[in-house]
Design an enzyme around this catalytic site. Sequence first.
Site, PDB file in Angstrom:
ATOM      1  N   TYR A 158       0.637  -1.243  -0.004  1.00 31.24           N
ATOM      2  CA  TYR A 158      -0.006   0.287  -0.086  1.00 31.24           C
ATOM      3  C   TYR A 158       0.960   0.996   0.064  1.00 31.24           C
ATOM      4  CZ  TYR A 158      -4.828   2.081   0.470  1.00 31.24           C
ATOM      5  OH  TYR A 158      -5.899   2.745   0.334  1.00 31.24           O
ATOM      6  N   LYS A 165      -3.596   8.133   2.949  1.00 30.03           N
ATOM      7  CA  LYS A 165      -4.985   7.910   3.844  1.00 30.03           C
ATOM      8  C   LYS A 165      -4.815   8.421   5.152  1.00 30.03           C
ATOM      9  CE  LYS A 165      -7.515   5.842   0.576  1.00 30.03           C
ATOM     10  NZ  LYS A 165      -8.496   6.762  -0.113  1.00 30.03           N
TER      11      LYS A 165
END
Length: 258
Positions: A158, A165
């Site tokens: 990720y 995020k």
Amino acid sequence: MNQGILEGKTALVFGVANKRSLAWSIAQAWSAEGASLILGCQGERLRKNVEELAESLPKPGKVFCCDLAEDAQLESFFSEVARVAPTIDLVLHSVAFSPKDALEHELSEVKRDDFRVTFDISVYSFLAIAGHVKRRMSRGGLLLTLSYYGAEKVTPQYHIMGTAKAALEASVRYLAYELGPQGIRVNALSPGPVNTLAARGISGFTQMLKHHQETAPLRKPVDLAEVGATALFLASEGAGAITGQTIYLDCGYSILGA
Ligand code: NAD
């Protein structure tokens, strides 16, 4: 016929690309309860598809193009919106992007420009939208964005999106503080992996999906309808005391230790 719980409300929805988009499941859920929808589509390439989807909503929606990387497009999008909707009640930001190179490299190898683009589209766009809508949400309302567990815990593959995020979730808290006195609630939904266009940009996504399904307490994938239903609850009066939160919708995956 019973009135829907969102009858009389206007919702702006950013992030519908196709039927698999998380934003589409939320658009359907809000529209089914009577909200009037305005969809912001990224550009002309997607317009026809998004218009067809908007037409198929229980209450057909309007579509205006807006590349969130462009201030001028944001300005003209909100001028168009002002012409058709005096007040806005609900806003969905279901948008993220990172150049392929940045998603494939380790964080310590990320180029400055890729970092800038990732944070611009995935984080700043939420702040820019908040700036445009806050004066138009005269009855209060909800700003909702989409996050992922990689914001909180390291999720291999990720990489940079995890840091974006994390910044997005912090923005949710700061905006909730800033806009709370106006009755505007700000929250993030954090679903487990769902097979969408954006998700397929994450290398190893299929293994991630499989791992979630096999290890999450509920041993099942997240269903698109569940994403819509949770967003509907957050838009409802029953969620009137919920703000500044990241709500997990991940079949329990985030409660697990190592
Ligand atoms: P998606 O590809 O359907 O949606 C991403 C959207 O972002 C698209 O509609 C695209 O047009 C839009 N977008 C990208 N750049 C833009 C720009 N410059 N201007 C305007 N729009 C732009 O994929 P999705 O999975 O539905 O992603 C929606 C959100 O959900 C993202 O924030 C994603 O990180 C988040 N999310 C996805 C998952 C998952 O597993 N799919 C899990 C948790 C969170």
